[in-house]
Write a protein that holds these residues in place. Sequence first.
Motif, PDB file in Angstrom:
ATOM      1  N   ALA A  85      -5.768  -6.821   8.835  1.00  0.00           N
ATOM      2  CA  ALA A  85      -6.005  -5.793   9.311  1.00  0.00           C
ATOM      3  C   ALA A  85      -7.623  -5.956  10.043  1.00  0.00           C
ATOM      4  O   ALA A  85      -9.032  -5.626   9.286  1.00  0.00           O
ATOM      5  N   TRP A  86      -7.432  -4.956  10.967  1.00  0.00           N
ATOM      6  CA  TRP A  86      -9.247  -4.871  12.065  1.00  0.00           C
ATOM      7  C   TRP A  86      -9.141  -3.203  11.606  1.00  0.00           C
ATOM      8  O   TRP A  86      -8.439  -2.603  11.851  1.00  0.00           O
ATOM      9  N   ALA A  87     -10.925  -3.439  11.249  1.00  0.00           N
ATOM     10  CA  ALA A  87     -11.060  -1.889  12.147  1.00  0.00           C
ATOM     11  C   ALA A  87     -10.761  -1.169  13.781  1.00  0.00           C
ATOM     12  O   ALA A  87     -10.456  -2.209  14.533  1.00  0.00           O
ATOM     13  N   GLY A  88     -10.564  -0.195  13.640  1.00  0.00           N
ATOM     14  CA  GLY A  88     -10.532   0.154  15.680  1.00  0.00           C
ATOM     15  C   GLY A  88      -9.198  -0.329  16.209  1.00  0.00           C
ATOM     16  O   GLY A  88      -9.185   0.001  17.139  1.00  0.00           O
ATOM     17  N   ARG A  89      -7.650  -0.649  15.080  1.00  0.00           N
ATOM     18  CA  ARG A  89      -7.100  -0.666  15.658  1.00  0.00           C
ATOM     19  C   ARG A  89      -6.303  -0.020  14.778  1.00  0.00           C
ATOM     20  O   ARG A  89      -6.413   0.036  14.131  1.00  0.00           O
ATOM     21  N   LEU A  90      -4.617   0.373  15.959  1.00  0.00           N
ATOM     22  CA  LEU A  90      -3.567   1.259  15.652  1.00  0.00           C
ATOM     23  C   LEU A  90      -3.710   0.480  14.576  1.00  0.00           C
ATOM     24  O   LEU A  90      -2.343  -0.068  15.027  1.00  0.00           O
ATOM     25  N   LEU A  91      -3.145   0.893  13.017  1.00  0.00           N
ATOM     26  CA  LEU A  91      -1.643   0.469  12.663  1.00  0.00           C
ATOM     27  C   LEU A  91      -1.001   1.136  11.992  1.00  0.00           C
ATOM     28  O   LEU A  91      -1.177   2.714  11.988  1.00  0.00           O
ATOM     29  N   SER A  92       0.383   1.031  12.715  1.00  0.00           N
ATOM     30  CA  SER A  92       1.394   0.569  12.391  1.00  0.00           C
ATOM     31  C   SER A  92       2.318   0.843  11.154  1.00  0.00           C
ATOM     32  O   SER A  92       3.119  -0.558  11.441  1.00  0.00           O
ATOM     33  N   LEU A  93       2.345   1.639  10.287  1.00  0.00           N
ATOM     34  CA  LEU A  93       2.868   1.216   9.282  1.00  0.00           C
ATOM     35  C   LEU A  93       4.353   1.570   8.137  1.00  0.00           C
ATOM     36  O   LEU A  93       4.558   2.782   8.746  1.00  0.00           O
ATOM     37  N   GLN A  94       4.759   0.772   8.110  1.00  0.00           N
ATOM     38  CA  GLN A  94       6.021   1.211   7.645  1.00  0.00           C
ATOM     39  C   GLN A  94       5.990   1.253   6.051  1.00  0.00           C
ATOM     40  O   GLN A  94       5.375   0.823   5.513  1.00  0.00           O
ATOM     41  N   ARG A  95       7.218   1.722   5.512  1.00  0.00           N
ATOM     42  CA  ARG A  95       7.601   1.432   4.661  1.00  0.00           C
ATOM     43  C   ARG A  95       8.482   1.038   3.634  1.00  0.00           C
ATOM     44  O   ARG A  95       7.998  -0.247   4.009  1.00  0.00           O
ATOM     45  N   GLY A  96       7.380   0.818   2.308  1.00  0.00           N
ATOM     46  CA  GLY A  96       6.888  -1.148   1.833  1.00  0.00           C
ATOM     47  C   GLY A  96       6.478  -0.997   1.616  1.00  0.00           C
ATOM     48  O   GLY A  96       6.170  -2.038   0.722  1.00  0.00           O
ATOM     49  N   GLN A  97       4.747  -1.445   2.776  1.00  0.00           N
ATOM     50  CA  GLN A  97       4.479  -1.685   2.965  1.00  0.00           C
ATOM     51  C   GLN A  97       2.858  -1.122   2.241  1.00  0.00           C
ATOM     52  O   GLN A  97       3.113  -0.314   2.015  1.00  0.00           O
ATOM     53  N   VAL A  98       2.008  -2.206   1.914  1.00  0.00           N
ATOM     54  CA  VAL A  98       1.152  -2.214   0.706  1.00  0.00           C
ATOM     55  C   VAL A  98      -0.362  -3.141   1.502  1.00  0.00           C
ATOM     56  O   VAL A  98      -0.799  -3.806   2.489  1.00  0.00           O
ATOM     57  N   VAL A  99      -1.017  -1.963   1.802  1.00  0.00           N
ATOM     58  CA  VAL A  99      -2.079  -2.121   2.025  1.00  0.00           C
ATOM     59  C   VAL A  99      -3.500  -2.178   0.830  1.00  0.00           C
ATOM     60  O   VAL A  99      -3.109  -1.665  -0.013  1.00  0.00           O
ATOM     61  N   GLU A 100      -4.428  -2.860   0.603  1.00  0.00           N
ATOM     62  CA  GLU A 100      -6.054  -3.107   0.591  1.00  0.00           C
ATOM     63  C   GLU A 100      -6.925  -3.172   0.797  1.00  0.00           C
ATOM     64  O   GLU A 100      -6.832  -3.666   1.714  1.00  0.00           O
ATOM     65  N   VAL A 101      -7.564  -1.962   0.244  1.00  0.00           N
ATOM     66  CA  VAL A 101      -8.659  -1.703   0.732  1.00  0.00           C
ATOM     67  C   VAL A 101     -10.101  -2.497  -0.060  1.00  0.00           C
ATOM     68  O   VAL A 101      -9.841  -2.398  -1.063  1.00  0.00           O
ATOM     69  N   VAL A 102     -10.325  -2.778   0.471  1.00  0.00           N
ATOM     70  CA  VAL A 102     -11.842  -4.048  -0.380  1.00  0.00           C
ATOM     71  C   VAL A 102     -13.010  -3.573   0.464  1.00  0.00           C
ATOM     72  O   VAL A 102     -13.228  -2.889   1.829  1.00  0.00           O
ATOM     73  N   PRO A 103     -14.698  -3.448  -0.225  1.00  0.00           N
ATOM     74  CA  PRO A 103     -15.705  -3.141  -0.134  1.00  0.00           C
ATOM     75  C   PRO A 103     -15.816  -3.326   1.763  1.00  0.00           C
ATOM     76  O   PRO A 103     -15.154  -5.148   2.050  1.00  0.00           O
ATOM     77  N   PRO A 104     -17.029  -2.488   3.232  1.00  0.00           N
ATOM     78  CA  PRO A 104     -16.719  -3.338   3.831  1.00  0.00           C
ATOM     79  C   PRO A 104     -17.420  -4.429   3.767  1.00  0.00           C
ATOM     80  O   PRO A 104     -18.157  -4.642   3.536  1.00  0.00           O
ATOM     81  N   THR A 105     -17.953  -5.176   5.445  1.00  0.00           N
ATOM     82  CA  THR A 105     -18.923  -6.346   4.675  1.00  0.00           C
ATOM     83  C   THR A 105     -20.356  -5.310   5.562  1.00  0.00           C
ATOM     84  O   THR A 105     -21.495  -6.207   4.729  1.00  0.00           O
ATOM     85  N   GLN A 106     -20.822  -4.170   6.093  1.00  0.00           N
ATOM     86  CA  GLN A 106     -21.901  -3.455   6.163  1.00  0.00           C
ATOM     87  C   GLN A 106     -21.819  -2.391   5.382  1.00  0.00           C
ATOM     88  O   GLN A 106     -20.745  -1.646   5.410  1.00  0.00           O
ATOM     89  N   GLY A 107     -22.923  -1.963   3.886  1.00  0.00           N
ATOM     90  CA  GLY A 107     -22.454  -0.652   3.876  1.00  0.00           C
ATOM     91  C   GLY A 107     -21.403  -0.539   2.623  1.00  0.00           C
ATOM     92  O   GLY A 107     -20.794  -1.314   2.481  1.00  0.00           O
ATOM     93  N   LEU A 108     -21.533   0.467   2.225  1.00  0.00           N
ATOM     94  CA  LEU A 108     -20.596   0.848   1.399  1.00  0.00           C
ATOM     95  C   LEU A 108     -19.143   1.321   1.821  1.00  0.00           C
ATOM     96  O   LEU A 108     -18.115   1.559   0.851  1.00  0.00           O
ATOM     97  N   TRP A 109     -19.412   1.904   2.634  1.00  0.00           N
ATOM     98  CA  TRP A 109     -17.749   3.158   2.216  1.00  0.00           C
ATOM     99  C   TRP A 109     -17.358   3.068   3.445  1.00  0.00           C
ATOM    100  O   TRP A 109     -17.365   2.205   4.847  1.00  0.00           O
ATOM    101  N   THR A 110     -15.942   2.966   3.412  1.00  0.00           N
ATOM    102  CA  THR A 110     -14.697   3.073   4.285  1.00  0.00           C
ATOM    103  C   THR A 110     -14.307   4.696   5.180  1.00  0.00           C
ATOM    104  O   THR A 110     -13.861   4.783   4.028  1.00  0.00           O
ATOM    105  N   GLN A 111     -13.957   4.259   6.371  1.00  0.00           N
ATOM    106  CA  GLN A 111     -12.977   5.405   7.041  1.00  0.00           C
ATOM    107  C   GLN A 111     -11.842   5.252   6.670  1.00  0.00           C
ATOM    108  O   GLN A 111     -11.602   4.212   7.995  1.00  0.00           O
ATOM    109  N   LEU A 112     -10.968   6.316   6.387  1.00  0.00           N
ATOM    110  CA  LEU A 112      -9.602   5.768   6.897  1.00  0.00           C
ATOM    111  C   LEU A 112      -9.188   7.094   7.298  1.00  0.00           C
ATOM    112  O   LEU A 112      -8.500   8.420   6.376  1.00  0.00           O
ATOM    113  N   ALA A 113      -8.253   6.993   8.711  1.00  0.00           N
ATOM    114  CA  ALA A 113      -7.959   8.158   9.017  1.00  0.00           C
ATOM    115  C   ALA A 113      -6.792   7.602   9.559  1.00  0.00           C
ATOM    116  O   ALA A 113      -5.988   7.043   9.308  1.00  0.00           O
TER     117      ALA A 113
END
Lengths: 320, 218
Positions: A85-113
Amino acid sequence: MIHFDQVHGMALVVGAPRKSCRQYGVPVGGPMNALSFSRLNEALGNSNRMAGLEMTGRFRFSVHKPVQIMVGPAGARLTIDGKAAWAGRLLSLQRGQVVEVVPPTQGLWTQLAVRGGFDLPRLLGSSGTCLAGGFGGLNGRLIEQGDILEVADPTGNHEPVSNVAMPALEVRNNTITVLAAKGPEFDALFGDSTACGAQQEAWELSLHSNRMGYRFNGQGQYCHQLPNLPSYTCTPGLVQIPPDGNAIVLMADAQVTGGYPRAGFVLASEIWKVSLLSPGQHLRFEWVSSSNCSQYNEKAAMQWRRFATALAEQRSRQTK
Amino acid sequence: MSFKFELEIISDQIVQLRHLQNDHRQLVRVYRHFLSTELLVTHWDMQLTEGMISFVRPDGLVSQDVVSRLEDQIQPWLQELDWDQPPEVNEHEFEVHFGGQSGIDLARLAADCQLNENDWVHQFCSSGFEVAFNGFLPGFSYLTGLPARFHAPRLAQPRKFVPAGSLAIAAHYCAIYPTDSPGGWNLVGRVERRVFNAEQEPPSLMLPGDWVTFRPAS
């Protein structure tokens, strides 16, 4: 509501920076990449006080109740049910879905709002985590496996936009350049020759870095005998040179007082760039005079207002 | 009483007020007075440290114009300050478990002064302390008033763990660690009373200008 299935690294709840609390020894806090996080909240229709996450490492969480999220910065990497999935895109998550976050391509930090923000109490004006004080966010600590975060009801907020540009930075020769105001001890540390090494020096980001400050190797060039100063006010962005010559750039969770000589201050609107460095990459300072540097921050404030206006227009086009 | 000061731009975020007569007590007086005004309400975040008051604008819009306006705001509030009126500060007395496992450096500090531990404690507790400023950690208050013979340098290597409530000495300051933390100060005892609570207003028990005394726990 989200449940953390796996936590390998450091993740914590971040919120608005704390104002008027340095007098109690409380760090300003907030995300390492404030620009990214602000854009995410704005895009989701959140107020800028709503809490999200910032993380470095690998994380897996599952969705127990539907949520809408957006991640940054531009190089953020995540999958939803195994699909990228992409950064900067509205992601509508449904019950039961699983999200995995790994290190970004630039820097160390990922923000999730998250739309509505995480449902956590405000302490000293913010729902963000203060690790030094052990309060705020999720019980004043890092996220652990098994933790659950509830999302506040977003009804009544602005509508989210479907996509938004996330801040990115061009990195040439593995180096990021930031504007910095010369500090009170700049001349004592580097001499006032315009040809001095400090102008060209590229400082290498060390692994001994954390949310309080990023350490940089100075190759022994700036070792000095200057004494510590009477305790002064620290802000994120302050560039200190301790006796060993390895610069420290204070970041979001910096202590509010310090004593090392001050080379200068990364300008407030430039600090987010420092957060995009990876260990081994280099930082260069473009030094400006402290008495005339607010113009750069004014320019950034204007860019923000243009961004917010464009977003509002995008929002009204969407709902038509 | 004339309070002579200088405002200096330190960075895009910080304006520093320096007291030209360098009297920390007067500075604290002014700081406590400013806290009671609306000086902070809009843009500024104010902080007292060692010998100066910093005005911080996180938006980074500090400029000469802004400094002039700040000075215009400060002057009338300074005029208003009644120097004859004693400042409204709080007094705090802490019960301390001195020495042993509660203060692992006390024996060494006492030996350095050529005192036995009981006499060291007795003399320490006869002193009155004043809160100079807060910093380092939430609720970490730097206390002055330590007699010269009790001054002790920081440890060469900080400890990885100092328990919350530790009463400690470094140079001419003493302080109570509000939380578990790494630390390089000399540990002389432990207090049970909480010095920081984010749910209270103010969250820090001790504010600059407050008086502090210690007595041994019975």
